[in-house]
Design a protein around this motif. Structure first.
Motif, PDB file in Angstrom:
ATOM      1  N   THR A   1     -45.242  39.738 -48.477  1.00 20.03           N
ATOM      2  CA  THR A   1     -45.872  40.181 -49.721  1.00 20.03           C
ATOM      3  C   THR A   1     -45.459  41.620 -50.031  1.00 20.03           C
ATOM      4  N   PRO A   2     -44.176  41.845 -50.334  1.00 20.88           N
ATOM      5  CA  PRO A   2     -43.697  43.211 -50.565  1.00 20.88           C
ATOM      6  C   PRO A   2     -44.343  43.888 -51.767  1.00 20.88           C
ATOM      7  N   TRP A   3     -44.994  43.119 -52.628  1.00 17.59           N
ATOM      8  CA  TRP A   3     -45.650  43.691 -53.797  1.00 17.59           C
ATOM      9  C   TRP A   3     -47.034  44.248 -53.466  1.00 17.59           C
ATOM     10  N   ASP A   4     -47.588  43.910 -52.306  1.00 10.21           N
ATOM     11  CA  ASP A   4     -48.960  44.285 -51.962  1.00 10.21           C
ATOM     12  C   ASP A   4     -49.009  45.727 -51.477  1.00 10.21           C
ATOM     13  N   LEU A   5     -49.691  46.592 -52.214  1.00 11.06           N
ATOM     14  CA  LEU A   5     -49.776  48.002 -51.860  1.00 11.06           C
ATOM     15  C   LEU A   5     -50.732  48.259 -50.704  1.00 11.06           C
ATOM     16  N   GLY A   6     -51.686  47.347 -50.496  1.00 13.88           N
ATOM     17  CA  GLY A   6     -52.707  47.575 -49.482  1.00 13.88           C
ATOM     18  C   GLY A   6     -53.757  48.575 -49.931  1.00 13.88           C
ATOM     19  N   SER A   7     -53.802  48.851 -51.224  1.00 16.00           N
ATOM     20  CA  SER A   7     -54.753  49.798 -51.803  1.00 16.00           C
ATOM     21  C   SER A   7     -54.733  49.600 -53.317  1.00 16.00           C
ATOM     22  N   PRO A   8     -55.696  50.172 -54.049  1.00 17.24           N
ATOM     23  CA  PRO A   8     -55.687  50.013 -55.507  1.00 17.24           C
ATOM     24  C   PRO A   8     -54.473  50.677 -56.138  1.00 17.24           C
ATOM     25  N   THR A   9     -54.054  50.170 -57.279  1.00 15.08           N
ATOM     26  CA  THR A   9     -52.975  50.789 -58.040  1.00 15.08           C
ATOM     27  C   THR A   9     -53.422  52.168 -58.518  1.00 15.08           C
ATOM     28  N   PRO A  10     -52.685  53.233 -58.186  1.00 15.08           N
ATOM     29  CA  PRO A  10     -53.144  54.589 -58.504  1.00 15.08           C
ATOM     30  C   PRO A  10     -53.510  54.797 -59.970  1.00 15.08           C
ATOM     31  N   LEU A  11     -52.683  54.320 -60.885  1.00 15.52           N
ATOM     32  CA  LEU A  11     -52.978  54.548 -62.296  1.00 15.52           C
ATOM     33  C   LEU A  11     -54.264  53.855 -62.714  1.00 15.52           C
ATOM     34  N   LEU A  12     -54.476  52.629 -62.254  1.00 19.40           N
ATOM     35  CA  LEU A  12     -55.692  51.913 -62.617  1.00 19.40           C
ATOM     36  C   LEU A  12     -56.925  52.640 -62.095  1.00 19.40           C
ATOM     37  N   LEU A  13     -56.840  53.134 -60.883  1.00 22.28           N
ATOM     38  CA  LEU A  13     -57.949  53.888 -60.301  1.00 22.28           C
ATOM     39  C   LEU A  13     -58.211  55.159 -61.098  1.00 22.28           C
ATOM     40  N   GLN A  14     -57.150  55.804 -61.530  1.00 22.66           N
ATOM     41  CA  GLN A  14     -57.290  57.019 -62.343  1.00 22.66           C
ATOM     42  C   GLN A  14     -57.974  56.714 -63.669  1.00 22.66           C
ATOM     43  N   LEU A  15     -57.562  55.625 -64.309  1.00 24.58           N
ATOM     44  CA  LEU A  15     -58.180  55.249 -65.592  1.00 24.58           C
ATOM     45  C   LEU A  15     -59.658  54.912 -65.411  1.00 24.58           C
ATOM     46  N   HIS A  16     -59.961  54.238 -64.310  1.00 28.88           N
ATOM     47  CA  HIS A  16     -61.359  53.892 -64.027  1.00 28.88           C
ATOM     48  C   HIS A  16     -62.193  55.146 -63.782  1.00 28.88           C
ATOM     49  N   ASN A  17     -61.678  56.045 -62.965  1.00 30.62           N
ATOM     50  CA  ASN A  17     -62.436  57.241 -62.595  1.00 30.62           C
ATOM     51  C   ASN A  17     -62.640  58.200 -63.756  1.00 30.62           C
ATOM     52  N   THR A  18     -61.767  58.134 -64.746  1.00 27.05           N
ATOM     53  CA  THR A  18     -61.907  59.016 -65.918  1.00 27.05           C
ATOM     54  C   THR A  18     -62.632  58.324 -67.072  1.00 27.05           C
ATOM     55  N   GLY A  19     -63.139  57.120 -66.832  1.00 21.67           N
ATOM     56  CA  GLY A  19     -63.877  56.411 -67.876  1.00 21.67           C
ATOM     57  C   GLY A  19     -63.005  55.925 -69.010  1.00 21.67           C
ATOM     58  N   SER A  20     -61.724  55.672 -68.731  1.00 18.25           N
ATOM     59  CA  SER A  20     -60.775  55.303 -69.782  1.00 18.25           C
ATOM     60  C   SER A  20     -60.609  53.796 -69.964  1.00 18.25           C
ATOM     61  N   LEU A  21     -61.243  53.007 -69.105  1.00 18.74           N
ATOM     62  CA  LEU A  21     -61.115  51.556 -69.207  1.00 18.74           C
ATOM     63  C   LEU A  21     -62.257  50.962 -70.015  1.00 18.74           C
TER      64      LEU A  21
END
Length: 217
Positions: free
Chosen positions: A48-68
């Motif tokens: 599973t070379p696509w699996d980061l083993g953690s959240p996608t950084p940009l998505l986490l950033q958008l969530h944490n800034t209330g942008s989603l």
């Protein structure tokens, strides 16, 4: 009108081309050798070379800034579910969709003790034939579009338009942007997304570089 965001993932020159990546080569060998069940086999064997083993950084950033958008969110091809768990909260119920039993099992095991467990679910289903009882305010696509055979991409666009509420938002991270042949992952471009999204009523809200992309991408 439906809206979509496109964020192009930057790939450093030091990274091996996809066609030379050993993990991707092994995965593609399984993909070509199996008539059915290749996604399950890949998860079972850890290909599973696509699996980061953690959240996608940009998505986490958008969530944490209330942008989603709040409401209902969908992550098709959610894999081990990190993105689903990351954006789930009392204001947003997230659904992770997977065709692989093994991926669903792993996602449930990883996130069963999450403090947000009441706000997300993992569902085994085929994205193209799935008919949920409610539509979504947000859909996030990363390493899903690029795994679909190019001749099926128009069906992806139609399904996205069917799953989103009017005014809903689709966020896509465009990867991989290069000139390799074959797949998955198949090469993609901004134009590939526009070709299938514009005819079904999507309007581009933003197209730009993803400066939060993980270094291999």
């Amino acid at each position: 009108r439906l809206r979509f965001q496109e964020m192009a993932a930057k790939t450093p020159s030091s990274k091996l081309p996809i066609s030379q990546n050993p993990e991707v080569i092994k995965f593609q060998q399984v993909f070509r050798s199996e008539t059915n069940g290749y996604w399950d086999r890949c998860w079972e064997e850890g290909l599973t070379p696509w699996d980061l083993g953690s959240p996608t950084p940009l998505l986490l950033q958008l969530h944490n800034t209330g942008s989603l958008p709040t409401g209902r969110a969908l992550v098709p091809g959610c894999g081990s579910g990190y993105d689903v768990e990351a954006i789930a909260c009392p204001e947003r119920h997230a659904i992770g969709l997977e065709i692989s039993d093994s991926a669903i099992k792993k996602a449930k095991e990883l996130h069963s003790l999450s403090r947000h467990a009441a706000h997300f679910d993992f569902i085994k289903a085929d994205f193209f034939s799935w008919s949920p009882t409610e539509l979504f305010d947000l859909i996030f696509d990363y390493t899903f579009f690029c795994a679909i055979r190019p001749e099926s991409r128009s069906l992806w666009g139609v399904k996205m338009s069917e799953l989103l509420k009017p005014g809903g938002e689709l966020i896509t991270l465009i990867y991989p942007i290069d000139e390799h042949e074959g797949g998955p992952p198949y090469k993609v471009s901004v134009a590939d997304y526009e070709e299938v999204l514009h005819p079904v009523g999507f309007q581009a809200r933003f197209i730009g570089d993803n400066h939060s992309a993980v270094s291999p991408r």
